[in-house]
Design a protein around this motif. Structure first.
Motif, PDB file in Angstrom:
ATOM      1  N   PRO A 150       0.792  -1.217   0.000  1.00 15.84           N
ATOM      2  CA  PRO A 150       0.000   0.000   0.000  1.00 15.84           C
ATOM      3  C   PRO A 150       0.832   1.279   0.000  1.00 15.84           C
ATOM      4  O   PRO A 150       0.480   2.248  -0.611  1.00 15.84           O
ATOM      5  N   ALA A 151       1.973   1.292   0.669  1.00 13.22           N
ATOM      6  CA  ALA A 151       2.865   2.457   0.593  1.00 13.22           C
ATOM      7  C   ALA A 151       3.993   2.256   1.595  1.00 13.22           C
ATOM      8  O   ALA A 151       3.788   1.711   2.673  1.00 13.22           O
ATOM      9  N   TRP A 152       5.170   2.696   1.201  1.00  6.89           N
ATOM     10  CA  TRP A 152       6.286   2.715   2.139  1.00  6.89           C
ATOM     11  C   TRP A 152       6.169   3.957   3.018  1.00  6.89           C
ATOM     12  O   TRP A 152       5.880   5.049   2.524  1.00  6.89           O
ATOM     13  N   PRO A 153       6.460   3.820   4.317  1.00 10.57           N
ATOM     14  CA  PRO A 153       6.403   5.000   5.194  1.00 10.57           C
ATOM     15  C   PRO A 153       7.692   5.811   5.173  1.00 10.57           C
ATOM     16  O   PRO A 153       7.822   6.775   5.913  1.00 10.57           O
ATOM     17  N   HIS A 154       8.673   5.390   4.352  1.00 11.43           N
ATOM     18  CA  HIS A 154       9.958   6.071   4.285  1.00 11.43           C
ATOM     19  C   HIS A 154      10.142   6.717   2.917  1.00 11.43           C
ATOM     20  O   HIS A 154       9.597   6.250   1.923  1.00 11.43           O
ATOM     21  N   PRO A 155      10.919   7.784   2.829  1.00 12.93           N
ATOM     22  CA  PRO A 155      11.247   8.348   1.508  1.00 12.93           C
ATOM     23  C   PRO A 155      12.135   7.396   0.719  1.00 12.93           C
ATOM     24  O   PRO A 155      13.013   6.737   1.280  1.00 12.93           O
ATOM     25  N   LEU A 156      11.894   7.313  -0.600  1.00 17.12           N
ATOM     26  CA  LEU A 156      12.675   6.463  -1.497  1.00 17.12           C
ATOM     27  C   LEU A 156      13.478   7.338  -2.446  1.00 17.12           C
ATOM     28  O   LEU A 156      12.923   8.233  -3.088  1.00 17.12           O
ATOM     29  N   GLY A 157      14.786   7.074  -2.527  1.00 19.16           N
ATOM     30  CA  GLY A 157      15.642   7.867  -3.410  1.00 19.16           C
ATOM     31  C   GLY A 157      15.458   7.498  -4.872  1.00 19.16           C
ATOM     32  O   GLY A 157      14.994   8.297  -5.681  1.00 19.16           O
ATOM     33  N   GLU A 158      15.802   6.270  -5.247  1.00 17.38           N
ATOM     34  CA  GLU A 158      15.690   5.792  -6.621  1.00 17.38           C
ATOM     35  C   GLU A 158      14.946   4.462  -6.612  1.00 17.38           C
ATOM     36  O   GLU A 158      15.357   3.520  -5.926  1.00 17.38           O
ATOM     37  N   ALA A 159      13.862   4.375  -7.386  1.00 16.90           N
ATOM     38  CA  ALA A 159      13.084   3.142  -7.482  1.00 16.90           C
ATOM     39  C   ALA A 159      13.057   2.672  -8.931  1.00 16.90           C
ATOM     40  O   ALA A 159      12.829   3.459  -9.849  1.00 16.90           O
ATOM     41  N   THR A 160      13.293   1.378  -9.119  1.00 14.67           N
ATOM     42  CA  THR A 160      13.298   0.775 -10.448  1.00 14.67           C
ATOM     43  C   THR A 160      12.418  -0.465 -10.433  1.00 14.67           C
ATOM     44  O   THR A 160      12.492  -1.267  -9.488  1.00 14.67           O
ATOM     45  N   VAL A 161      11.584  -0.610 -11.459  1.00 19.78           N
ATOM     46  CA  VAL A 161      10.721  -1.777 -11.592  1.00 19.78           C
ATOM     47  C   VAL A 161      10.951  -2.384 -12.961  1.00 19.78           C
ATOM     48  O   VAL A 161      10.888  -1.682 -13.980  1.00 19.78           O
ATOM     49  N   ARG A 162      11.237  -3.685 -13.013  1.00 22.02           N
ATOM     50  CA  ARG A 162      11.417  -4.410 -14.266  1.00 22.02           C
ATOM     51  C   ARG A 162      10.354  -5.510 -14.367  1.00 22.02           C
ATOM     52  O   ARG A 162      10.060  -6.181 -13.370  1.00 22.02           O
ATOM     53  N   ILE A 163       9.801  -5.683 -15.561  1.00 20.92           N
ATOM     54  CA  ILE A 163       8.805  -6.720 -15.826  1.00 20.92           C
ATOM     55  C   ILE A 163       9.367  -7.661 -16.879  1.00 20.92           C
ATOM     56  O   ILE A 163       9.803  -7.219 -17.953  1.00 20.92           O
ATOM     57  N   PRO A 188       8.930  -0.049 -22.558  1.00 15.58           N
ATOM     58  CA  PRO A 188       9.350  -1.354 -23.080  1.00 15.58           C
ATOM     59  C   PRO A 188      10.861  -1.416 -23.276  1.00 15.58           C
ATOM     60  O   PRO A 188      11.501  -0.451 -23.696  1.00 15.58           O
ATOM     61  N   ASP A 189      11.421  -2.597 -22.960  1.00 17.62           N
ATOM     62  CA  ASP A 189      12.868  -2.771 -23.028  1.00 17.62           C
ATOM     63  C   ASP A 189      13.204  -4.044 -23.805  1.00 17.62           C
ATOM     64  O   ASP A 189      14.107  -4.780 -23.442  1.00 17.62           O
ATOM     65  N   GLY A 190      12.431  -4.302 -24.865  1.00 14.61           N
ATOM     66  CA  GLY A 190      12.614  -5.508 -25.660  1.00 14.61           C
ATOM     67  C   GLY A 190      11.382  -6.379 -25.586  1.00 14.61           C
ATOM     68  O   GLY A 190      10.478  -6.134 -24.785  1.00 14.61           O
ATOM     69  N   PRO A 191      11.294  -7.435 -26.398  1.00 14.04           N
ATOM     70  CA  PRO A 191      10.121  -8.331 -26.388  1.00 14.04           C
ATOM     71  C   PRO A 191       9.910  -8.975 -25.015  1.00 14.04           C
ATOM     72  O   PRO A 191      10.810  -9.626 -24.479  1.00 14.04           O
ATOM     73  N   GLY A 192       8.744  -8.761 -24.452  1.00 12.55           N
ATOM     74  CA  GLY A 192       8.436  -9.350 -23.157  1.00 12.55           C
ATOM     75  C   GLY A 192       9.187  -8.744 -21.997  1.00 12.55           C
ATOM     76  O   GLY A 192       9.280  -9.361 -20.927  1.00 12.55           O
ATOM     77  N   ARG A 193       9.676  -7.514 -22.137  1.00 11.61           N
ATOM     78  CA  ARG A 193      10.435  -6.877 -21.066  1.00 11.61           C
ATOM     79  C   ARG A 193      10.092  -5.391 -20.998  1.00 11.61           C
ATOM     80  O   ARG A 193       9.786  -4.769 -22.019  1.00 11.61           O
ATOM     81  N   ALA A 194      10.145  -4.843 -19.790  1.00  6.47           N
ATOM     82  CA  ALA A 194       9.925  -3.409 -19.592  1.00  6.47           C
ATOM     83  C   ALA A 194      10.687  -2.967 -18.358  1.00  6.47           C
ATOM     84  O   ALA A 194      10.963  -3.764 -17.451  1.00  6.47           O
ATOM     85  N   GLU A 195      11.031  -1.692 -18.321  1.00  6.08           N
ATOM     86  CA  GLU A 195      11.732  -1.131 -17.167  1.00  6.08           C
ATOM     87  C   GLU A 195      11.218   0.280 -16.913  1.00  6.08           C
ATOM     88  O   GLU A 195      11.092   1.084 -17.839  1.00  6.08           O
ATOM     89  N   PHE A 196      10.930   0.578 -15.649  1.00  6.82           N
ATOM     90  CA  PHE A 196      10.438   1.893 -15.253  1.00  6.82           C
ATOM     91  C   PHE A 196      11.276   2.412 -14.088  1.00  6.82           C
ATOM     92  O   PHE A 196      11.735   1.638 -13.240  1.00  6.82           O
ATOM     93  N   ARG A 197      11.436   3.735 -14.041  1.00  2.00           N
ATOM     94  CA  ARG A 197      12.246   4.362 -12.996  1.00  2.00           C
ATOM     95  C   ARG A 197      11.521   5.593 -12.442  1.00  2.00           C
ATOM     96  O   ARG A 197      10.822   6.290 -13.166  1.00  2.00           O
ATOM     97  N   GLN A 198      11.735   5.824 -11.166  1.00  2.00           N
ATOM     98  CA  GLN A 198      11.180   7.010 -10.528  1.00  2.00           C
ATOM     99  C   GLN A 198      12.081   7.399  -9.366  1.00  2.00           C
ATOM    100  O   GLN A 198      12.553   6.530  -8.618  1.00  2.00           O
TER     101      GLN A 198
END
Length: 311
Positions: A150-163, A188-198
């Protein structure tokens, strides 16, 4: 003549006491001074709709004697449920990782390192499976998951999610709080792959990722549907609307046996409905439906009917 407490009054008092205790239940479960410089999640989608999640995150504990971490994972989205299973946690920096798991409401709560003071910077690797997360929606199979939720209670510097998935998919990501979200960097980062950053996520903000597969690309297991929290039908509205005229008719003019029958029947109906919901899916599966409304109305009528007789 001294009045006895009514069943409805006791139920209301118990509910208020429980709500007042919620801050106590959660007190001390998190280290408020901690921060998360980096967070990475890799979501590996299987053909049956199960998603294996590997989270690797670094935590800076600013003070000594931290109570460890509390990782909260949702197990319900609307009326569809999914299960968090096969949970493992390790630490390459040798932080204490003793793990306790409990279910609270529609969450699976993971306590990591509880009871062992920890300070400084440490890295954790958390693995778990989310069963029945990919679901059919409008002729497509779709994954929708708040990776930080639901949410982290701490600040996050760099977050990356790969599928990673066995088939091509359309994808997207939104970061922030509900109603004030922004598009994540990446895609999208290629067939069947994705990467997101925040970057620079504040406490309480999340990253919601989406992956939509063409029909037939996967064979997901159907989710288990939970009863809606508000599941009463038009008959339930009729029950509510009939309470006022019936209460006026019975107020202070009912024979004593009828009053006892109303209270007994109301208690039995409420307990039956609550027990049925709990047996089906646990205490947080309780829903407001027609049976519960009928039971509460009978209790209220029994209380109204005894109002003047007890004076």
């Amino acid at each position: 003549m001294k009045r006895r407490p009514s069943p409805t009054g006791l139920m209301t008092a118990a509910t208020l006491v429980f709500l007042a205790m919620l801050p106590v239940l959660f007190r001390g479960q998190q280290s408020a001074e901690a921060s998360v410089p980096s967070f990475e999640a890799v979501l590996t989608v299987a053909e049956n709709g199960t998603v294996h999640v590997r989270e690797t995150f670094t935590v800076d504990f600013a003070g000594d004697g931290s109570a460890g971490l509390l990782r909260r994972l949702r197990q319900r989205d609307g009326d569809a449920t999914h299960r968090i299973e096969r949970i493992e946690v390790t630490s390459p920096t040798f932080a204490p990782v003793n793990l306790t798991v409990r279910d609270f409401m529609h969450e699976r709560q993971l306590r990591i390192g509880a009871g062992h003071p920890v300070s400084g910077r440490h890295t954790y690797v958390l693995d778990y499976d989310v069963v029945s997360l990919v679901r059919e929606d409008g002729g497509r199979d779709e994954l929708l998951w708040n990776v930080l939720g639901p949410a982290w209670p701490h600040p996050l510097g760099e977050a990356t999610v790969r599928i990673h998935a066995p088939a091509v998919f359309a994808t997207g990501c939104l970061a922030g709080r509900a109603g004030a979200q922004t598009t994540c960097a990446g895609g999208p980062d290629g067939p069947g792959r994705a990467e997101f950053r925040q970057s620079a996520l504040r406490p309480g903000e999340g990253m919601v990722v989406r992956a939509a597969f063409a029909s037939g690309a996967l064979a997901p297991t159907p989710p288990v549907m939970a009863p809606p929290h508000l599941g009463f039908t038009p008959w339930g509205w009729l029950v509510l609307l009939s309470a006022a005229p019936l209460g006026t008719l019975l107020h202070g003019r009912s024979p004593r046996p009828l009053r006892a029958v109303l209270v007994t029947a109301g208690c039995a109906l409420v307990l039956w409905d609550l027990a049925d919901d709990v047996a089906a899916g646990g205490p947080w599966n309780v829903a407001v439906d027609d049976k519960l409304l009928c039971g509460l109305m009978l209790l209220a009528l029994g209380r109204v009917a005894t109002g003047r007789a007890a004076e």
